[in-house]
Design a protein around this motif. Structure first.
Motif, short mmCIF file in Angstrom:
data_model
loop_
_atom_site.label_atom_id
_atom_site.label_comp_id
_atom_site.label_asym_id
_atom_site.label_seq_id
_atom_site.Cartn_x
_atom_site.Cartn_y
_atom_site.Cartn_z
N ALA A 235 -17.06 -0.63 9.26
CA ALA A 235 -16.40 -0.50 10.57
C ALA A 235 -16.92 0.72 11.32
CB ALA A 235 -14.88 -0.40 10.38
N ILE A 236 -17.17 1.82 10.62
CA ILE A 236 -17.68 3.03 11.26
C ILE A 236 -19.09 2.80 11.78
CG2 ILE A 236 -18.42 5.40 10.81
CD1 ILE A 236 -16.08 5.61 8.82
N ALA A 237 -19.94 2.21 10.93
CA ALA A 237 -21.33 1.97 11.33
C ALA A 237 -21.40 1.03 12.53
CB ALA A 237 -22.11 1.39 10.15
N VAL A 238 -20.66 -0.06 12.47
CA VAL A 238 -20.68 -1.04 13.56
C VAL A 238 -20.10 -0.44 14.84
CG1 VAL A 238 -19.71 -3.24 14.35
CG2 VAL A 238 -20.68 -3.05 12.05
N GLN A 253 -30.30 -11.13 27.15
CA GLN A 253 -31.46 -11.08 28.04
C GLN A 253 -32.26 -9.79 27.87
OE1 GLN A 253 -28.23 -11.25 29.07
NE2 GLN A 253 -27.96 -12.73 30.71
N VAL A 254 -31.80 -8.92 27.01
CA VAL A 254 -32.39 -7.59 26.88
C VAL A 254 -32.85 -7.34 25.44
CG1 VAL A 254 -31.97 -5.13 27.16
CG2 VAL A 254 -30.85 -6.75 28.69
N PRO A 255 -34.11 -6.90 25.24
CA PRO A 255 -34.55 -6.52 23.89
C PRO A 255 -33.89 -5.18 23.50
CG PRO A 255 -36.42 -7.05 25.31
CD PRO A 255 -35.23 -6.88 26.19
N ILE A 256 -32.84 -5.26 22.72
CA ILE A 256 -32.09 -4.06 22.34
C ILE A 256 -31.64 -4.19 20.89
CG2 ILE A 256 -29.96 -5.07 23.25
CD1 ILE A 256 -29.01 -2.28 23.94
N GLY A 257 -31.71 -3.10 20.16
CA GLY A 257 -31.28 -3.10 18.77
C GLY A 257 -30.69 -1.76 18.39
N ALA A 258 -29.90 -1.74 17.35
CA ALA A 258 -29.33 -0.49 16.85
C ALA A 258 -28.91 -0.67 15.40
CB ALA A 258 -28.12 -0.06 17.69
N TYR A 259 -29.03 0.41 14.65
CA TYR A 259 -28.66 0.35 13.23
C TYR A 259 -28.14 1.70 12.79
CZ TYR A 259 -29.09 -0.30 8.16
OH TYR A 259 -28.85 -0.39 6.81
N LYS A 285 -44.72 -4.25 25.21
CA LYS A 285 -45.69 -3.22 25.59
C LYS A 285 -45.03 -1.86 25.77
CE LYS A 285 -49.04 -6.40 27.64
NZ LYS A 285 -49.76 -6.81 28.88
N ARG A 286 -43.76 -1.85 26.10
CA ARG A 286 -43.01 -0.59 26.19
C ARG A 286 -41.87 -0.63 25.19
NH1 ARG A 286 -41.05 1.32 31.85
NH2 ARG A 286 -40.65 3.16 30.56
N MET A 287 -41.72 0.44 24.43
CA MET A 287 -40.70 0.50 23.40
C MET A 287 -40.12 1.90 23.35
SD MET A 287 -39.23 -1.46 21.07
CE MET A 287 -40.45 -2.77 21.13
N LEU A 288 -38.83 2.01 23.64
CA LEU A 288 -38.14 3.29 23.56
C LEU A 288 -37.25 3.28 22.32
CD1 LEU A 288 -37.03 3.68 27.30
CD2 LEU A 288 -39.07 4.62 26.20
N LYS A 289 -37.39 4.30 21.49
CA LYS A 289 -36.63 4.37 20.25
C LYS A 289 -36.24 5.81 19.99
CE LYS A 289 -37.84 1.62 16.91
NZ LYS A 289 -38.52 1.02 15.72
N GLU A 290 -35.02 5.99 19.50
CA GLU A 290 -34.51 7.34 19.25
C GLU A 290 -33.53 7.29 18.08
OE1 GLU A 290 -34.51 11.37 20.07
OE2 GLU A 290 -35.41 9.96 21.48
N THR A 291 -33.45 8.38 17.34
CA THR A 291 -32.50 8.51 16.24
C THR A 291 -31.67 9.77 16.42
OG1 THR A 291 -33.94 7.35 14.67
CG2 THR A 291 -32.22 8.73 13.73
N MET A 292 -30.37 9.66 16.22
CA MET A 292 -29.47 10.82 16.33
C MET A 292 -28.47 10.79 15.18
SD MET A 292 -28.70 10.98 20.47
CE MET A 292 -27.95 12.60 20.34
N ASN A 293 -27.92 11.95 14.90
CA ASN A 293 -26.90 12.09 13.85
C ASN A 293 -25.60 12.61 14.43
OD1 ASN A 293 -28.64 11.39 11.59
ND2 ASN A 293 -29.64 13.36 11.92
N GLY A 294 -24.50 12.25 13.78
CA GLY A 294 -23.19 12.74 14.19
C GLY A 294 -22.12 12.22 13.26
N THR A 295 -20.87 12.56 13.55
CA THR A 295 -19.75 12.10 12.71
C THR A 295 -18.74 11.26 13.48
OG1 THR A 295 -18.57 14.19 13.12
CG2 THR A 295 -19.92 14.06 11.12
N ASP A 296 -18.82 11.27 14.81
CA ASP A 296 -17.93 10.46 15.64
C ASP A 296 -18.72 9.24 16.11
OD1 ASP A 296 -16.71 9.37 18.10
OD2 ASP A 296 -15.30 11.02 17.90
N PRO A 297 -18.40 8.04 15.62
CA PRO A 297 -19.23 6.88 15.93
C PRO A 297 -19.32 6.54 17.42
CG PRO A 297 -17.20 6.21 14.82
CD PRO A 297 -17.28 7.69 14.72
#
Length: 322
Positions: A235-238, A253-259, A285-297
């Motif tokens: 539940a926290i991850a989702v 309609q949008v190429p979007i992902g998250a994990y 051809k364009r790909m934006l990706k980022e990773t962040m950390n935290g404790t509040d989902p």
């Protein structure tokens, strides 16, 4: 209005799509709820109700052209609102961020494998596929990331239930089909997976591998029961992933992902969350990706979305949605 688990419940009607996968995973949920009721001395009868959704009726058009999120849930949610069913079992990746007034997510059970699975003839991996390989998927998210990884791939749409899509691997000349690993595992077809696509290469859809148990917000009996079925780490991850999705207002309609992945628990009893998100162009051809950390989902999902917006995600979203 129900008074809670101290009273007998006549029947709980469970709504679901009628595909083999939907029926299988709903049956598994009902079995788990029956066991939970038996352990707690709660007498409940469960009834299954099959519901056809818009996404099930339209099979000759890619999801991105049919409409946004909600293609596989709206008719089921209406049945909830109309009192025809008491709870619904959805694949979380099909759920829009905004729920209809009066409905809530009652529980998120433990997540299955969130990765995408590659199915090929002869068990070949992604890097073993030939130049210009024909790959079947109707997901813009998968298509964008696969073409970003290997621009030579020819991505072709493929719709239908799992069985029919797997059949097209041979009948329509595909070199590979990409499906959610969770669905294949739930119906016992894990052995059909030639390779798992790592999240570093193909980030999953928001909530992929997780189920959503939806119900009415005023049904106290069902809410109390589902509270015992909730898997807190999932539940926290989702929640973090859906917060990211909600800020970007993403759909099919949008190429979007998250994990999101959970790490060690801090002194306040909260797990460290590592959340990775991506927004891409449909052609990869364009790909934006980022990773962040935290404790509040929720805050983490919003912050990650803002970081990608600052990098140009809004432009990609607007182009993809045209």
């Amino acid at each position: 209005m129900d008074k809670g688990l101290t009273e007998r419940m006549r029947k709980i009607v469970v709504g679901t799509r009628q595909s083999a996968l939907a029926l299988t995973q709903t049956g598994q949920v009902i079995d788990h709820l029956k066991e939970l009721c038996e352990r707690n001395g709660i007498e409940v009868e469960f009834e299954l109700k099959k519901i056809v959704t818009k996404g099930d009726r339209i099979l000759d058009v890619t999801l991105s052209k049919v409409g946004g999120k909600g293609l596989f849930v709206k008719e089921i949610e209406q049945a909830l609102l109309d009192g025809e069913i008491d709870l619904a079992v959805h694949s979380m990746k099909d759920m829009p961020f905004e729920l209809p007034e009066g409905l809530v997510i009652g529980a998120i059970p433990e997540r299955e494998d969130p990765r995408d699975g590659l199915i090929t003839i002869g068990g070949r991996g992604l890097d073993d596929l030939p130049e210009g390989a024909k790959i079947g998927t109707s997901s813009l998210r998968r298509s964008s990331q696969l073409q970003n990884y290997r621009p030579d791939f020819r991505i072709e749409p493929v719709r239908g239930n799992i069985d029919s899509r797997l059949g097209k691997l041979e009948t329509e000349g595909f070199d590979a089909i990409v499906l959610a690993a969770a669905g294949l595992r739930r119906i016992g077809w894990e052995d059909r997976i030639s390779a798992y696509l790592p999240p570093e290469l193909c980030l999953p859809a928001v909530g992929q591998g997780a189920l959503c148990i939806e119900c009415r917000g005023d049904n106290e009996f069902v809410l109390d029961l589902l509270a015992r079925y909730r898997h807190e780490p999932t539940a926290i991850a989702v929640s973090a992933e859906r917060s990211f999705l909600g800020r970007l207002n993403g759909g099919c309609q949008v190429p979007i992902g998250a994990y999101a992945q959970l790490g060690e628990v801090n002194a306040d009893g909260k797990p460290e969350i590592t959340l990775t998100g991506m927004v891409g162009s449909p052609d990869g051809k364009r790909m934006l990706k980022e990773t962040m950390n935290g404790t509040d989902p929720e805050k983490l999902g919003l912050a990650l979305a803002e970081a990608l917006i600052a990098k140009g995600a809004a432009e990609l979203l607007s182009i993809a949605g045209e």
